[in-house]
Design a protein around this motif. Structure first.
Motif, short mmCIF file in Angstrom:
data_model
loop_
_atom_site.label_atom_id
_atom_site.label_comp_id
_atom_site.label_asym_id
_atom_site.label_seq_id
_atom_site.Cartn_x
_atom_site.Cartn_y
_atom_site.Cartn_z
N GLN A 189 0.83 -1.21 0.00
CA GLN A 189 0.00 0.00 0.00
C GLN A 189 0.86 1.26 0.00
O GLN A 189 0.56 2.23 -0.72
CB GLN A 189 -0.93 0.00 1.22
CG GLN A 189 -1.96 -1.14 1.25
CD GLN A 189 -3.13 -0.91 0.31
OE1 GLN A 189 -2.98 -0.32 -0.76
NE2 GLN A 189 -4.29 -1.41 0.68
N GLU A 192 2.44 1.76 -3.49
CA GLU A 192 1.50 2.23 -4.51
C GLU A 192 1.05 3.67 -4.24
O GLU A 192 0.88 4.46 -5.18
CB GLU A 192 0.30 1.29 -4.58
CG GLU A 192 0.65 -0.10 -5.06
CD GLU A 192 1.37 -0.08 -6.39
OE1 GLU A 192 0.71 0.14 -7.43
OE2 GLU A 192 2.61 -0.26 -6.40
N ALA A 193 0.85 4.01 -3.00
CA ALA A 193 0.47 5.39 -2.67
C ALA A 193 1.57 6.37 -3.06
O ALA A 193 1.31 7.45 -3.60
CB ALA A 193 0.14 5.51 -1.18
N ALA A 196 1.51 6.77 -6.97
CA ALA A 196 0.16 6.83 -7.54
C ALA A 196 0.14 7.50 -8.92
O ALA A 196 -0.64 7.12 -9.79
CB ALA A 196 -0.78 7.57 -6.59
N PRO A 249 -5.58 2.71 -0.79
CA PRO A 249 -5.27 3.73 -1.80
C PRO A 249 -4.60 3.18 -3.07
O PRO A 249 -4.28 3.94 -3.97
CB PRO A 249 -4.30 4.65 -1.06
CG PRO A 249 -3.54 3.72 -0.15
CD PRO A 249 -4.54 2.68 0.28
N ALA A 250 -4.37 1.86 -3.13
CA ALA A 250 -3.65 1.30 -4.28
C ALA A 250 -4.48 1.30 -5.55
O ALA A 250 -3.96 1.03 -6.63
CB ALA A 250 -3.19 -0.12 -3.96
N GLU A 252 -5.71 3.88 -7.05
CA GLU A 252 -5.48 5.06 -7.88
C GLU A 252 -4.44 4.79 -8.96
O GLU A 252 -4.60 5.21 -10.12
CB GLU A 252 -5.05 6.24 -7.01
CG GLU A 252 -4.88 7.52 -7.82
CD GLU A 252 -4.63 8.74 -6.95
OE1 GLU A 252 -4.20 9.78 -7.51
OE2 GLU A 252 -4.87 8.67 -5.73
N ARG A 253 -3.39 4.09 -8.60
CA ARG A 253 -2.33 3.85 -9.59
C ARG A 253 -2.85 2.98 -10.74
O ARG A 253 -2.49 3.19 -11.90
CB ARG A 253 -1.12 3.19 -8.93
CG ARG A 253 0.10 3.20 -9.83
CD ARG A 253 1.31 2.58 -9.17
NE ARG A 253 2.50 2.74 -10.01
CZ ARG A 253 3.62 2.06 -9.85
NH1 ARG A 253 3.72 1.17 -8.85
NH2 ARG A 253 4.65 2.25 -10.64
N ARG A 256 -5.03 5.29 -12.94
CA ARG A 256 -4.18 6.25 -13.65
C ARG A 256 -3.38 5.57 -14.76
O ARG A 256 -3.12 6.17 -15.81
CB ARG A 256 -3.24 6.95 -12.66
CG ARG A 256 -3.91 8.03 -11.82
CD ARG A 256 -2.90 8.68 -10.89
NE ARG A 256 -3.45 9.81 -10.16
CZ ARG A 256 -3.45 11.06 -10.60
NH1 ARG A 256 -2.92 11.34 -11.80
NH2 ARG A 256 -3.96 12.04 -9.88
#
Length: 316
Positions: A189, A192-193, A196, A249-250, A252-253, A256
């Motif tokens: 996590q 990745e945050a 992102a 929050p992973a 978002e990547r 994107r």
């Protein structure tokens, strides 16, 4: 001028994936290839039943309406098999009996057939043979080992091809999966945050998603060389889903990255480690691709599944 597969979506598929040859395969495993070939010869005039990838093949071929010339076709399905040529005859007869437009085939009588995928310009290879799948993936061709025992695809969406993909090590590289394997969920996590805004490298199935996206866009436009007053829109549509163990929050990547590639998916399921099968039961895919056997086994109980034999989860 020779025929060409340039610009087409080409799916290479083993005979055991498109037809149910499980009984014949048991004869092969219990005896030898001679007994298998003899059985296929005996059943030459008996059409084989649909296999795990039947619905996917049938729907893909419907992107080209009857009567469309070969040069203008958008989709080509080629049987690429370890079967012998006489067994291949049963494959073509079974396809003709079912109304499937299968015209090209490669039959290698026990030898690895994956080397023919490059000249076929295959966008996807489906086989029950893990070694052939590994070799195809190593050559840069999207490939998956089908689970022949998978539940057949739902018939609820006759005009829509539904394909679901795992994220890491399938659509995306296994970069982040390696972090998870080495350091656990918290490390994953954080990784990745922190990244992102940095797109993930493409995974083995990114080219297939790209090709499907292109096919969908082309199918919504007028046929090449046809005037607007005669425009024909293919009746089939493609609906794609990202079904991943990632969670915020992973997430978002992943989103994107797709945006960076200019590729859209219709649905995204961020399951945070939940079992995927119940969610795939609701999505009703014609095929689901994942790099982990556990997820494939869960999926196979509700829909056709394919194991992408690549990435850190499949090393060793």
């Amino acid at each position: 001028m020779p025929a060409s597969l340039d610009g087409k979506l080409v799916v290479a598929i083993s005979s055991r994936a498109v037809f149910d040859f499980e009984e014949e395969n048991r004869v092969f495993e219990q005896d030898d290839d001679a007994a298998y070939m003899a059985l296929q010869r005996e059943r030459l005039d008996s059409p084989a039943l649909p296999g795990v990838a039947w619905a996917l093949v049938r729907k893909l071929l419907q992107f080209d309406p009857p009567g469309r010339g070969e040069r203008d076709r958008r989709v080509e399905v080629v049987v690429v098999s370890r079967n012998d040529p006489v067994s291949g005859l049963r494959v073509f007869r079974s396809a003709a009996s079912a109304g499937l437009r299968l015209e090209r085939g490669v039959f290698t009588r026990g030898r690895a057939p994956w080397r023919y995928l490059a000249p076929l310009k295959a966008n996807l290879f489906l086989s029950a043979n893990a070694d052939d799948v590994r070799a195809a993936l190593a050559a840069g061709i999207p490939a998956a080992r089908v689970f022949p025992e998978s539940v057949k695809a739902s018939e609820s969406h006759p005009d829509e091809i539904r394909i679901a993909f795992d994220g890491d090590a399938v659509l995306f590289s296994d970069e982040s999966e390696r972090v998870f394997q080495a350091g656990g969920l918290d490390a994953f996590q954080r990784h990745e945050a922190d990244r992102a805004a940095l797109p993930l490298p493409p995974g083995p199935f990114m080219p297939l998603l790209q090709a499907l996206h292109r096919l969908q866009r082309e199918s919504e436009a007028s046929d090449p060389g046809v005037g607007a007053e005669m425009a024909v829109v293919a009746p089939m549509r493609i609906r794609t889903a990202l079904v991943t163990a990632r969670s915020a929050p992973a997430h978002e990547r992943a989103i994107r990255t797709l945006m960076h590639w200019g590729i859209e998916v219709d649905e995204a399921l961020f399951l945070g480690g939940l079992e995927k099968g119940p969610f795939l039961k609701e999505f009703e895919p014609d095929f689901f691709f994942d790099d982990q056997t556990g997820h494939c086994e869960s999926a196979a109980r509700v829909a056709p599944a394919g194991h992408v034999v690549s990435g850190v989860a499949n090393e060793g």
